[in-house]
Design a protein around this motif. Structure first.
Motif, short mmCIF file in Angstrom:
data_model
loop_
_atom_site.label_atom_id
_atom_site.label_comp_id
_atom_site.label_asym_id
_atom_site.label_seq_id
_atom_site.Cartn_x
_atom_site.Cartn_y
_atom_site.Cartn_z
N GLY A 170 0.81 -1.21 0.00
CA GLY A 170 0.00 0.00 0.00
C GLY A 170 0.84 1.26 0.00
N LEU A 171 0.17 2.39 -0.08
CA LEU A 171 0.86 3.68 -0.05
C LEU A 171 1.56 3.92 1.28
CD1 LEU A 171 -1.68 6.06 -1.86
CD2 LEU A 171 0.26 4.82 -2.82
N ASP A 172 1.16 3.18 2.31
CA ASP A 172 1.84 3.29 3.60
C ASP A 172 3.04 2.36 3.71
OD1 ASP A 172 0.51 0.89 3.71
OD2 ASP A 172 -0.44 1.25 5.65
N GLY A 173 3.36 1.64 2.62
CA GLY A 173 4.50 0.72 2.63
C GLY A 173 4.20 -0.62 3.26
N ARG A 174 2.95 -0.85 3.65
CA ARG A 174 2.57 -2.11 4.29
C ARG A 174 1.66 -2.90 3.37
NH1 ARG A 174 1.58 1.82 8.49
NH2 ARG A 174 3.02 1.56 10.23
N SER A 175 1.54 -4.18 3.66
CA SER A 175 0.54 -5.00 2.98
C SER A 175 -0.75 -4.91 3.78
CB SER A 175 0.99 -6.47 2.92
OG SER A 175 2.16 -6.57 2.14
N PRO A 176 -1.89 -4.92 3.10
CA PRO A 176 -3.16 -4.85 3.83
C PRO A 176 -3.44 -6.15 4.57
CG PRO A 176 -3.57 -5.24 1.50
CD PRO A 176 -2.09 -5.02 1.64
N ARG A 177 -4.30 -6.08 5.57
CA ARG A 177 -4.87 -7.30 6.14
C ARG A 177 -5.61 -8.02 5.03
NH1 ARG A 177 -6.39 -7.32 11.75
NH2 ARG A 177 -5.89 -5.37 12.83
N ARG A 178 -5.83 -9.29 5.20
CA ARG A 178 -6.63 -10.02 4.20
C ARG A 178 -8.09 -9.57 4.26
NH1 ARG A 178 -9.82 -14.39 3.50
NH2 ARG A 178 -9.71 -15.35 1.42
N VAL A 179 -8.58 -9.28 5.47
CA VAL A 179 -9.99 -8.93 5.64
C VAL A 179 -10.12 -7.67 6.49
CG1 VAL A 179 -12.17 -9.66 6.69
CG2 VAL A 179 -10.80 -11.31 5.41
N TYR A 180 -10.96 -6.76 6.04
CA TYR A 180 -11.40 -5.61 6.85
C TYR A 180 -12.91 -5.68 6.96
CZ TYR A 180 -6.77 -3.54 6.23
OH TYR A 180 -5.42 -3.30 6.25
N ASP A 181 -13.42 -5.64 8.17
CA ASP A 181 -14.86 -5.60 8.39
C ASP A 181 -15.26 -4.19 8.81
OD1 ASP A 181 -15.44 -8.27 7.80
OD2 ASP A 181 -14.94 -8.94 9.81
N PHE A 182 -16.34 -3.70 8.19
CA PHE A 182 -16.89 -2.39 8.51
C PHE A 182 -18.33 -2.58 8.97
CE2 PHE A 182 -13.79 -1.91 5.15
CZ PHE A 182 -13.01 -0.85 5.56
N ILE A 183 -18.69 -1.95 10.07
CA ILE A 183 -20.07 -2.02 10.55
C ILE A 183 -20.82 -0.80 10.04
CG2 ILE A 183 -21.58 -2.03 12.58
CD1 ILE A 183 -19.41 -3.52 14.07
N ARG A 184 -21.90 -1.07 9.32
CA ARG A 184 -22.74 0.00 8.78
C ARG A 184 -23.99 0.11 9.67
NH1 ARG A 184 -23.28 1.39 3.39
NH2 ARG A 184 -22.24 -0.55 2.82
N ARG A 185 -24.20 1.29 10.21
CA ARG A 185 -25.35 1.50 11.08
C ARG A 185 -25.75 2.96 11.07
NH1 ARG A 185 -23.77 -0.60 16.43
NH2 ARG A 185 -24.18 -2.63 15.50
N LYS A 186 -27.04 3.21 10.83
CA LYS A 186 -27.60 4.56 10.86
C LYS A 186 -26.81 5.52 9.96
CE LYS A 186 -29.85 4.39 15.35
NZ LYS A 186 -29.98 4.99 16.69
N GLY A 187 -26.47 5.08 8.77
CA GLY A 187 -25.82 5.95 7.81
C GLY A 187 -24.34 6.15 8.01
N ARG A 188 -23.75 5.49 8.99
CA ARG A 188 -22.31 5.61 9.23
C ARG A 188 -21.67 4.24 9.09
NH1 ARG A 188 -20.79 9.51 14.09
NH2 ARG A 188 -19.05 9.83 12.67
N VAL A 189 -20.42 4.24 8.63
CA VAL A 189 -19.70 2.98 8.42
C VAL A 189 -18.36 3.09 9.13
CG1 VAL A 189 -18.85 1.32 6.73
CG2 VAL A 189 -20.79 2.79 6.15
N ARG A 190 -18.12 2.18 10.07
CA ARG A 190 -16.91 2.24 10.88
C ARG A 190 -16.19 0.90 10.88
NH1 ARG A 190 -17.55 6.56 9.89
NH2 ARG A 190 -18.07 8.35 11.18
N LEU A 191 -14.87 0.93 10.99
CA LEU A 191 -14.11 -0.30 11.12
C LEU A 191 -14.58 -1.07 12.34
CD1 LEU A 191 -10.52 0.90 10.23
CD2 LEU A 191 -11.64 -1.08 9.21
N ALA A 192 -14.77 -2.37 12.15
CA ALA A 192 -15.21 -3.23 13.25
C ALA A 192 -14.05 -3.53 14.18
CB ALA A 192 -15.77 -4.53 12.68
#
Length: 202
Positions: A170-192
């Motif tokens: 990535g642009l941060d020089g790191r490899s991403p995690r294999r999985v990112y989960d985001f919780i979507r609730r009431k119009g907002r989406v946040r990292l789980a």
């Protein structure tokens, strides 16, 4: 004039805190920590969001010590010029890659008045590009375990899962995690919980 500057400063700190999102919360690199109060609004918040994930600890400290806008603009130019293109993005400079992904994030991941580049999904997207797979699943009311959801009137939220299968840096020089989960609730989406980005350097 002084009172309007004070009002702007308070508003900028509050807005920065809101725009930092869950990816920035609770660590050095939260929005207010990254606002340089000595600079004009266009430069003051430059670090807030994905830039803080790309910058080194030394660069963060150096930018926050700048006290005039001309020096800040020189710093920003030098920041981009020190970075080489990331492999696989033919013909684009590092800055061009960042701007291209940031514009896409703004279009796809905005939340209310929050630009997409400052949301959790936007930050992950800018750092690592689009995921290989996206899955969406509901969170049932009263579900136990990792994504427990409190009962709400009509919507219990959903989990948006991003899967990165292909190897990449990535642009941060790191490899991403294999999985990112985001919780979507009431119009907002946040990292789980468990999907947070690494802490920024202190």
């Amino acid at each position: 004039m002084k009172s309007s500057w004070t009002c702007w400063l308070i508003a900028a700190c509050l807005l920065a805190g809101a725009q930092a999102g869950g990816a920035e919360r609770g660590r050095r690199g939260s929005g207010p920590d990254l606002v340089n109060i000595f600079l004009e609004p266009g430069n003051a918040r430059w670090l807030v969001g994905p830039i803080a994930r790309i910058a080194s600890a030394e660069e963060i400290d150096a930018f926050l010590e700048i006290t005039d806008d001309a020096a800040a603009e020189r710093f920003i130019e030098e920041f981009w010029s020190r970075r080489e293109p990331v492999g696989g993005a033919s013909g684009l400079s590092f800055r061009e890659q960042f701007e291209h992904l940031a514009e896409e994030a703004d279009q796809q991941f905005g939340e209310a008045a929050l630009r997409g580049r400052y949301t959790d999904r936007g930050i992950v997207f800018i750092l690592y590009g689009p995921p290989d797979q996206v899955e969406d699943r509901p969170v049932p009311p009263g579900k136990t375990g990792r994504y427990r959801s409190r009962p709400m009137s009509s919507h219990h939220g959903s989990v948006e899962r991003w899967v990165y299968e292909t190897e990449r840096v990535g642009l941060d020089g790191r490899s991403p995690r294999r999985v990112y989960d985001f919780i979507r609730r009431k119009g907002r989406v946040r990292l789980a919980p468990g999907s947070e980005l690494p802490e920024l350097p202190r």
